[in-house]
Each structure stands twice: as C-alpha cells, then as structure tokens.
Enzyme design. Sequence first.
Site: not given
Length: 325
Positions: A110-112, A139, A143, A182
């Site tokens: 994920s980009s997070c 989260y 990742k 989301h």
Amino acid sequence: MPVDLNQTIFVAGHRGMVGSAIVRQLQAKGYTNIITATHAELDLCNQAAVQQFFENHQIDQVYLAAAKVGGIHANNTYPADFIYQNLMIEANVIHAAHVNNVQKLMFLGSSCIYPKFAQQPMAESELLKGELEATNEPYAIAKIAGIKLCESYNRQFGRDYRSVMPTNLYGPHDNFHPENSHVIPALLRRFHEAVKDNAEVVTIWGSGTPMREFLHVDDMAAASIHVMELDDTTFKANTQPMLSHINVGTGIDSTIRELAETVAKVTGFQGRLEFDATKPDGTPRKLMDVSRLADLGWKASISLEDGLRDAYEWYLNNIDSARNK
C-alpha cells in the site's frame, strides 16, 4: 523467455477487490491452473493450516493479495486488528511459500507505507524516511514488514519475492460499508443514496483540499501480472539492493473536492457539496512516483471518470450484497 501458462498459481485473497481482479486477468491471459481458498477453507492467520495447504499443493507462484483493509474510520477504530491480522497473513504465507520451495511470490502492499510528509511524488526511496500518518500507522507498519520479509528471503535464500505498492484502489468488489469503506466507495454510496432520496446536500469528511491519486483495480491487476512476468534479469536491472518494491499508480492526482465533483457527475447528483473541516483530512498529499514501473514497460490506461463509472455500475448491479460488507 515465454510464460508458462500451466504453472500452478495460488491467489490469496481471491474474493477481495484486488485478488478477484488478478484472478480475472490471469484467466483472460490463458493461465489454466489457478488455485484459491475461501476463509472458511483456509484461515491465513493460522500458521499450521497455511503450512498444510502449501504442502498439499504443488504451487509455483503466489499472489499475496489477502489483507485486512479499511478507511480512516476503520483504521482508527480497529488498530490491533489491522496490525495483527496483516502481520500474521504475510508472515504465514511468505514463510510457507519459502519452506515449500515456491520461488516466485508477489506481495501487494500500500502507498500508506510512505511517511506522512514524504517528498512528492513519492519515490520508492522515501520508505522509512519519516513519520507515518497516525491514522493508519499499524496497517502501514504491517505492510512495511511484508516488504522486508520479501527482501529478507531474497537476500538469505535467493528467492524471487517481489512487492508492488499500489496507490488508492477502487473498482468492482470494493467495500461499500457505510463506515468502514475507503473514500471512493463511500462517496459512490453516499451520492447514490442522495440521488435516491432527492437530497439537496451531500456532506463530505474533511476540507476537500487533500490531494489523492486513484487507480482502478483492473489496472492494478494488470500491473501486478506484468511485474510478475518480467524475467529475472529485467526485473533485477531495475531494482536496487534493499529497494525491491515498485510503486503502482497513475502518476496523476486530484483534490478530494474534484473527486467528489466527478462522483456527483457519474451518479447524477445535482445538489450542493459541503465539506466538514472538523473531520480528519489524513495525509495532505499522496502521489506516487511511477517512473520505475514505466521503465519496466507498464502505464495505467483507465481514466478516473471511466473507472468511477465502472465501479458505480458494479455497485448498482450488486447493491444488495455490496452495501453491507
């Protein structure tokens, strides 16, 4: 080197938005031996069960698309669930793949993973260079651990475990829950209901100013398969040591206000938009640097408006099941 369409491919998380898209596209490309397992058939948080599953199947490749996901509200409300379940899923699947001599694996992140104030657009090298966004830190840490698991098995055992980091995804089989979804499915549902109820106003969380990049899940699946099919020499030539993950996105972002205006257009809402600035905005901007993926021969092809129309059509066709996920 030609691709072997008869190899056995395990897609973990095949009922989710990303996993189902990967299965569809693998089938469209002619892959003939795709195996899946529902949660009832295989609990990916159960180490012994995962190990037994891999022992029972001669798996050649894995797409690890299974994860616990959600929006700002869900991440804030269930932080322990998000870090625990995601850590367990990735650790169990990646280790079982290694123990059972699966040489190729694709981990979907994920980009997070990038810092809250990462330099924009966010290059892969921004990883671990700053503080994470607090609302989804558990989260994100899970990742990041998945990326490092893949890197570590590659370094120690010579595995070919690749990681792709998508920007914000949307599309068919998304989660349209009224609280835990989301931004795109939440807006599509809210605007749809506003049209149905003849509402004059739709209120949106935040100021409307944060910038976000959105990628249709079919583009994500296509990019994942493209990266997985790259031969080892081509992939490694584009991968620096200790920087094995690759961003996947469009390279184009928009404000949340612009997104809401496009959703209004797609759903036919003609009322007024209001923004509740007392609600959290999250990260100010999240735009991916996708130059490495472009160098590897892939670019996104689905525009935001076209993608939103496709997602909305799926929602309308599956409204009874999609609305209560």
